[in-house]
Design a protein around this motif. Structure first.
Motif, PDB file in Angstrom:
ATOM      1  N   GLU A  70       0.837  -1.197   0.000  1.00 25.14           N
ATOM      2  CA  GLU A  70       0.000   0.000   0.000  1.00 25.14           C
ATOM      3  C   GLU A  70       0.877   1.254   0.000  1.00 25.14           C
ATOM      4  OE1 GLU A  70      -2.617   0.221   3.293  1.00 25.14           O
ATOM      5  OE2 GLU A  70      -3.470  -1.763   3.000  1.00 25.14           O
ATOM      6  N   VAL A  71       0.545   2.197  -0.867  1.00 30.61           N
ATOM      7  CA  VAL A  71       1.229   3.486  -0.873  1.00 30.61           C
ATOM      8  C   VAL A  71       0.169   4.554  -1.077  1.00 30.61           C
ATOM      9  CG1 VAL A  71       3.023   4.927  -1.913  1.00 30.61           C
ATOM     10  CG2 VAL A  71       3.273   2.429  -1.923  1.00 30.61           C
ATOM     11  N   THR A  72      -0.029   5.396  -0.072  1.00 33.02           N
ATOM     12  CA  THR A  72      -1.009   6.471  -0.226  1.00 33.02           C
ATOM     13  C   THR A  72      -0.468   7.542  -1.165  1.00 33.02           C
ATOM     14  OG1 THR A  72      -0.176   7.815   1.612  1.00 33.02           O
ATOM     15  CG2 THR A  72      -1.799   6.091   2.151  1.00 33.02           C
ATOM     16  N   LEU A  73      -1.359   8.382  -1.637  1.00 35.97           N
ATOM     17  CA  LEU A  73      -0.935   9.482  -2.506  1.00 35.97           C
ATOM     18  C   LEU A  73       0.104  10.345  -1.804  1.00 35.97           C
ATOM     19  CD1 LEU A  73      -1.262  11.175  -5.104  1.00 35.97           C
ATOM     20  CD2 LEU A  73      -3.143  12.370  -3.979  1.00 35.97           C
ATOM     21  N   GLU A  74      -0.131  10.654  -0.525  1.00 37.89           N
ATOM     22  CA  GLU A  74       0.823  11.479   0.219  1.00 37.89           C
ATOM     23  C   GLU A  74       2.156  10.766   0.371  1.00 37.89           C
ATOM     24  OE1 GLU A  74       2.029  14.865   1.349  1.00 37.89           O
ATOM     25  OE2 GLU A  74      -0.158  14.703   1.213  1.00 37.89           O
ATOM     26  N   ARG A  75       2.108   9.473   0.688  1.00 41.06           N
ATOM     27  CA  ARG A  75       3.343   8.709   0.865  1.00 41.06           C
ATOM     28  C   ARG A  75       4.108   8.591  -0.456  1.00 41.06           C
ATOM     29  NH1 ARG A  75       7.507   7.714   1.745  1.00 41.06           N
ATOM     30  NH2 ARG A  75       8.522   5.932   2.727  1.00 41.06           N
ATOM     31  N   ILE A 130       1.156  22.058  -3.834  1.00 38.56           N
ATOM     32  CA  ILE A 130       0.095  22.103  -4.841  1.00 38.56           C
ATOM     33  C   ILE A 130      -1.253  22.365  -4.187  1.00 38.56           C
ATOM     34  CG2 ILE A 130      -1.138  20.804  -6.618  1.00 38.56           C
ATOM     35  CD1 ILE A 130       1.467  19.245  -7.117  1.00 38.56           C
ATOM     36  N   THR A 131      -1.607  21.554  -3.192  1.00 40.70           N
ATOM     37  CA  THR A 131      -2.948  21.653  -2.602  1.00 40.70           C
ATOM     38  C   THR A 131      -3.154  22.954  -1.827  1.00 40.70           C
ATOM     39  OG1 THR A 131      -2.212  20.410  -0.650  1.00 40.70           O
ATOM     40  CG2 THR A 131      -3.210  19.145  -2.453  1.00 40.70           C
ATOM     41  N   ASP A 170     -14.246  12.111   4.117  1.00 44.43           N
ATOM     42  CA  ASP A 170     -12.939  11.625   4.549  1.00 44.43           C
ATOM     43  C   ASP A 170     -12.017  11.257   3.389  1.00 44.43           C
ATOM     44  OD1 ASP A 170     -11.162  11.015   6.676  1.00 44.43           O
ATOM     45  OD2 ASP A 170     -11.577   8.881   6.444  1.00 44.43           O
ATOM     46  N   ARG A 171     -12.164  11.927   2.251  1.00 47.90           N
ATOM     47  CA  ARG A 171     -11.241  11.659   1.149  1.00 47.90           C
ATOM     48  C   ARG A 171     -10.143  12.720   1.178  1.00 47.90           C
ATOM     49  NH1 ARG A 171     -11.228   7.033  -0.527  1.00 47.90           N
ATOM     50  NH2 ARG A 171     -13.423   7.103  -1.143  1.00 47.90           N
ATOM     51  N   HIS A 172      -8.924  12.283   1.372  1.00 48.73           N
ATOM     52  CA  HIS A 172      -7.787  13.188   1.472  1.00 48.73           C
ATOM     53  C   HIS A 172      -6.560  12.475   0.911  1.00 48.73           C
ATOM     54  CE1 HIS A 172      -6.878  10.712   4.991  1.00 48.73           C
ATOM     55  NE2 HIS A 172      -8.126  10.947   5.392  1.00 48.73           N
ATOM     56  N   THR A 173      -5.412  13.108   0.940  1.00 44.03           N
ATOM     57  CA  THR A 173      -4.242  12.550   0.269  1.00 44.03           C
ATOM     58  C   THR A 173      -3.682  11.303   0.949  1.00 44.03           C
ATOM     59  OG1 THR A 173      -2.802  14.127   1.430  1.00 44.03           O
ATOM     60  CG2 THR A 173      -3.567  14.739  -0.774  1.00 44.03           C
ATOM     61  N   ASN A 190       9.246  10.335  -2.985  1.00 45.23           N
ATOM     62  CA  ASN A 190       9.979  11.035  -4.049  1.00 45.23           C
ATOM     63  C   ASN A 190      10.452  12.404  -3.568  1.00 45.23           C
ATOM     64  OD1 ASN A 190       9.764   9.460  -6.807  1.00 45.23           O
ATOM     65  ND2 ASN A 190       7.841   9.134  -5.713  1.00 45.23           N
ATOM     66  N   PHE A 191      10.661  12.500  -2.246  1.00 47.01           N
ATOM     67  CA  PHE A 191      11.224  13.695  -1.601  1.00 47.01           C
ATOM     68  C   PHE A 191      10.416  14.950  -1.915  1.00 47.01           C
ATOM     69  CE2 PHE A 191      14.574  10.649  -2.629  1.00 47.01           C
ATOM     70  CZ  PHE A 191      15.011  10.346  -1.345  1.00 47.01           C
ATOM     71  N   SER A 192       9.094  14.790  -1.855  1.00 46.54           N
ATOM     72  CA  SER A 192       8.210  15.902  -2.143  1.00 46.54           C
ATOM     73  C   SER A 192       7.016  15.850  -1.194  1.00 46.54           C
ATOM     74  CB  SER A 192       7.751  15.831  -3.611  1.00 46.54           C
ATOM     75  OG  SER A 192       6.980  16.963  -3.935  1.00 46.54           O
ATOM     76  N   SER A 193       6.033  16.679  -1.463  1.00 48.32           N
ATOM     77  CA  SER A 193       4.808  16.728  -0.673  1.00 48.32           C
ATOM     78  C   SER A 193       3.696  17.267  -1.569  1.00 48.32           C
ATOM     79  CB  SER A 193       5.001  17.641   0.544  1.00 48.32           C
ATOM     80  OG  SER A 193       3.750  17.941   1.148  1.00 48.32           O
TER      81      SER A 193
END
Length: 203
Positions: A91-96, A108-109, A153-156, A101-104
């Motif tokens: 499992e890899v969340t969008l945020e993870r 953007i948001t 409850d939909r978030h990154t 990739n050394f970003s966040s």
């Protein structure tokens, strides 16, 4: 309704949402989730029934079933369960994904100069760069469904990708985790209270 018995040595996995914690367990090949704030389990079941009536392919969403959860001490709760869709994939969340990739997603948001459409396009461009996946349409479908069922409850950290370490391939996880939808939070949306006076801003 099926009763699922939770063994005394079963690990209680605390799942954190935007509204607090929820207990869940993995029992065999089932993920079992306890109602915490109202009728989250029923909302999950109804959401999956709505998806079943849609044109979205069955493989693209998780089916939930209602259940009674019985703890080892005999205490019972209502909830729901689904089959584990991950298999051997990670499992890899969008945020993870961004963090790996050394970003966040924050630049953007939280950029107030960008429109919602521009934010979405930039996020999807980064996803394609990191994974090779072109999933604009599928995630737009997800957001549209969230709007339909009033999912709060939909978030990154609640948009999920699956990585196959053996094949080194990525895929978007099926639609899941719709418990905080359909006004299931009875603490914020008390039964019997007219919807016209509910303070949605408190959610």
């Amino acid at each position: 309704m099926e009763t699922i018995h939770i063994p005394i040595d079963a690990e209680n996995i605390i799942s954190t949402s935007s509204k607090g914690d929820q207990s869940k367990w993995r029992i065999g090949n089932k993920w079992v989730k306890q109602n915490t704030r109202g009728y989250e389990g029923q909302a999950e079941v109804l959401a999956s029934l709505m998806l079943e009536c849609s044109t979205i392919d069955r493989s693209k969403y998780v089916v939930y079933q209602p259940c009674i959860i019985q703890l080892a001490d005999g205490e019972q709760f209502e909830g729901c369960y689904s089959l584990d869709f991950r298999g051997t994939k990670q499992e890899v969340t969008l945020e993870r994904l961004f963090e790996a990739n050394f970003s966040s997603t924050d630049p953007i948001t939280n950029n107030k100069t960008l429109s919602t459409k521009e934010k979405f396009e930039q996020l999807m461009a980064q996803v394609e760069q990191y994974t090779g996946l072109v999933v604009h349409y599928q995630i737009a479908q997800l957001f549209a469904f969230d709007a339909l069922i009033l999912n709060e409850d939909r978030h990154t950290n609640n948009i999920l990708f699956l990585y196959d370490p053996k094949e080194k391939t990525w895929e978007l996880a099926p639609i899941f985790d719709n418990g905080l939808s359909l006004l299931s939070d009875e603490k914020d949306y008390p039964p019997g209270k007219p919807l016209t006076i509910i303070n949605y801003a408190s959610a």
